[in-house]
Design an enzyme around this catalytic site. Structure first.
Site, mmCIF file in Angstrom:
data_model
loop_
_atom_site.group_PDB
_atom_site.id
_atom_site.type_symbol
_atom_site.label_atom_id
_atom_site.label_comp_id
_atom_site.label_asym_id
_atom_site.label_seq_id
_atom_site.Cartn_x
_atom_site.Cartn_y
_atom_site.Cartn_z
ATOM 1 N N ALA A 139 0.820 -1.257 -0.003
ATOM 2 C CA ALA A 139 -0.107 -0.046 -0.102
ATOM 3 C C ALA A 139 0.823 1.245 -0.120
ATOM 4 C CB ALA A 139 -0.962 -0.056 1.030
ATOM 5 N N GLY A 190 -0.467 -5.395 1.058
ATOM 6 C CA GLY A 190 -1.743 -5.052 0.212
ATOM 7 C C GLY A 190 -1.788 -5.825 -1.101
ATOM 8 N N GLU A 195 -2.340 -9.321 -0.613
ATOM 9 C CA GLU A 195 -3.717 -9.523 -0.184
ATOM 10 C C GLU A 195 -4.773 -9.544 -1.366
ATOM 11 O OE1 GLU A 195 -4.346 -7.486 3.915
ATOM 12 O OE2 GLU A 195 -3.428 -6.464 2.735
ATOM 13 N N GLU A 255 3.590 -6.187 7.273
ATOM 14 C CA GLU A 255 2.906 -4.871 7.766
ATOM 15 C C GLU A 255 3.596 -4.766 9.187
ATOM 16 O OE1 GLU A 255 -0.344 -6.120 4.731
ATOM 17 O OE2 GLU A 255 1.317 -7.146 6.156
#
Length: 258
Positions: free
Chosen positions: A65, A110, A113, A133
């Site tokens: 991200a 992300g 994901e 993260e």
């Protein structure tokens, strides 16, 4: 129409390319908004039979991200960010048309994901996966704690998420995180070949397979009961009639999705 992604429809396969190579295709809010629109197109465009999600350039699928967007968020805003991301990724997972990740480099945070939200994943041999993260003082928020556990099991998911380790494509293959590893050059052709094979099957049945498999992970649903319902719903369709007749007459079926 799009500024941060590219789309192409070729042979009924809709390719969505995250297109921020200078940022290693990091997900910011504009990318997420445009990705949501592209997924809507998969659902609604009758010319699209399947989708591929990949990244621009040779280095990254999606390297995470855009962390600069996180610095000023409150607790409530952070939760809202996660909620919006989960809604978009759930749309990918629930798509009645197969959506496959072609992971062509880093798939971190992300990006990992996003890949896991797809129905399955192929990776180039230079791909790397991880949920790092915790190195930033946060946790996966777009479904990573759930989908990684579903794919690789509780113990390995906890290890990967708590250490923030990044693993190569070969290990991702051994863990069941990806289905195939190819060279970079063969990644998209291999992905397309699998989807083209799926295109020869009954579209209504493919959509029901997605619904049944997803039900096995939904605590509010009984997967076996869902399978009974979806199995029954196949009867009376033109696709079942066509498939049965083709089998009996030993010819190729021509499914219409009806």
């Amino acid at each position: 129409m799009y500024e941060t992604i590219k789309t192409e429809l070729s042979g009924s396969i809709f390719t969505i390319t995250i297109n921020r190579p200078d940022k290693l295709n990091a997900l910011n809010q504009q990318v997420m908004q445009e990705l949501a629109l592209a997924i809507d197109e998969v659902y609604t465009n009758k010319d699209i039979k399947s989708g591929i999600i990949t990244g621009a350039g040779a280095k990254a699928f999606v390297a995470g991200a855009d962390i600069s967007e996180f610095l000023t968020l409150s607790n409530e805003q952070g939760a809202g960010l996660a909620k919006r991301g989960q809604v978009i990724f759930q749309r990918i997972e629930d798509s009645p048309k197969p959506i496959v990740a072609a992971v062509n480099g880093f798939a971190l945070g992300g990006g990992c994901e996003l890949a896991m939200a797809c129905h399955f994943r192929l990776a180039s041999d230079n791909a790397k996966f991880g949920q790092p993260e915790v190195n930033l003082g946060i946790i996966p928020g777009y479904g990573g704690t759930q989908r990684l556990t579903q794919l690789v099991g509780r113990g390995k998911a906890l290890e990967l998420i708590m250490t923030g380790d990044v693993i190569p494509a070969s290990e991702a293959l051994s863990l069941g995180l990806v289905n195939h590893v190819t060279t970079a050059e063969e990644l998209i052709p291999k992905t397309r070949a699998i989807l083209e094979k799926i295109h020869t099957k009954a579209p209504l049945a493919i959509a029901k397979v997605v619904k049944c498999v997803n039900a096995s992970f939904d605590k509010d649903l009984n997967g076996y009961e869902t399978e009974i319902q979806q199995f029954g719903a196949c009867f009376g369709t033109k696709d079942l009639q066509e498939g049965a007749e083709a089998f009996i007459k030993k010819r190729a079926a021509n499914f219409t999705g009806q």
